[in-house]
Enzyme design. Sequence first.
Site, mmCIF file in Angstrom:
data_model
loop_
_atom_site.group_PDB
_atom_site.id
_atom_site.type_symbol
_atom_site.label_atom_id
_atom_site.label_comp_id
_atom_site.label_asym_id
_atom_site.label_seq_id
_atom_site.Cartn_x
_atom_site.Cartn_y
_atom_site.Cartn_z
ATOM 1 N N GLY A 1 -14.615 -85.718 -35.662
ATOM 2 C CA GLY A 1 -15.530 -84.707 -35.146
ATOM 3 C C GLY A 1 -14.842 -83.411 -34.750
ATOM 4 C CD GLU B 1 -19.798 -85.520 -35.804
ATOM 5 O OE1 GLU B 1 -18.973 -86.346 -36.255
ATOM 6 O OE2 GLU B 1 -20.092 -84.457 -36.394
ATOM 7 C CD GLN C 1 1.062 -99.649 -17.713
ATOM 8 O OE1 GLN C 1 1.256 -99.986 -18.875
ATOM 9 N NE2 GLN C 1 1.980 -99.773 -16.775
ATOM 10 C CB ILE D 1 -17.402 -91.045 -45.887
ATOM 11 C CG1 ILE D 1 -16.878 -89.776 -46.571
ATOM 12 C CG2 ILE D 1 -18.911 -90.976 -45.681
ATOM 13 C CD1 ILE D 1 -16.975 -88.519 -45.733
ATOM 14 C CB ALA E 1 -18.942 -69.952 -43.866
ATOM 15 N N GLY F 1 0.104 -107.931 -19.609
ATOM 16 C CA GLY F 1 0.247 -108.574 -20.907
ATOM 17 C C GLY F 1 -1.066 -108.970 -21.539
#
Length: 398
Positions: free
Chosen positions: A381, A260, A354, A177, A197, A358
């Site tokens: 999500g 969302e 890339q 959460i 549901a 480094g």
Amino acid sequence: MTYDFDAWRARSPFYDESHDALAESVRRFVEREIEPYIDQWEADRQIPRELHRKAAEAGILGLNYPEEFGGHSEGFDIFHGMVLTNELARVGAGGLGASLMTHGIGLPPILAQGSDALKQRIAPPVLAGEKIIALGITEPSGGSDVANLKTRAVRDPGSGSGASGEDFIVDGQKMFITSGMRCDYMTTAVRTGGEGAGGISLLLIEMDRDGVSRTPLEKMGWHCSDTAAIYFDNVRVPASNLIGPENGGFIGIMRNFNRERLGMATGCCAFARVCLKEAADWARERETFGKPLAGHQVIRVKLADMARRIGATQAWVDQCAWAESEGKGQPADFAMLKVQATEMLERVARDAAQVLGGASYLQGSKVERIYREVRVNAIGGGSEEIMLDLAGRQLFGR
């Protein structure tokens, strides 16, 4: 020529001077109140509550929320909200937006389905930055399979008073959460009826109630966004905290998912642009074999391909945002868009790493931090696999 983080807006029909003005305002706030401290907040594993109040005063928390609750929506559209997401992403820390804007997933169900009394009690302090609200859906047993959640709320006959009816007694767990350790309220999905549901409701739970406990979770990324496991042990919640009709919460959860997922796709584009800018700046400054890194064709092609992927995804984000604002959006579009955006970000972040070589493996670069945060976008999500299955069932299933 330097790569401009937000020059793309000038070439889009969905953005105008008002969006640019908002971007400049939010950018000044970010430079003053966030950028100097973000590394420390990452180390602290949370942002300070004071930032919520400052963001509210700056008009950030209340953007596109009703004036009657302390927000401001007059003259603003869905694209202003997307500009806000872009500007918060400039610091290259996904946990910032996830934590500071957590009300963006916790408050809409209340405003859409809650009683007038509940809206008046919860929305103003949240939009003022005085209270923090989270969304509690995912459980240890599953995330995107909302219809089979197990946290149960049972009415206690004879309890409660007045029009609210009996209290609910809540038992169960919620997992992963966002803002779970700091939130004052949680919009919580609970089972009030039978299986499936049709037995799901939404219930506002104050997190200081007896029987609520929480445990912090350590993560790969989004470090400044606190994440928690939440436990409910015989928690008493008044029936007046019910959001919408009893056993009618599933549709509210699904409606929330569209926004969302659009928000996550918008964020992916923004963070990809952060990666591209850092890589492009590095390629101009770094010299190899007697010339700037950008002087090598292979690097220029890589940068151009990154820009291509971002531009294509942003165009789809804008199209879906327009459809949502016109009431024409469908869940399959947002599900597929999220997959497109998360896969794009993963590729762009990899290519940026890339280019930096480094330097991208050392803490301190935005690319390093964003690369660690790719996975949470691909999973949170709704995972990529579940998103494509959802779209396939809607578009091609019976």
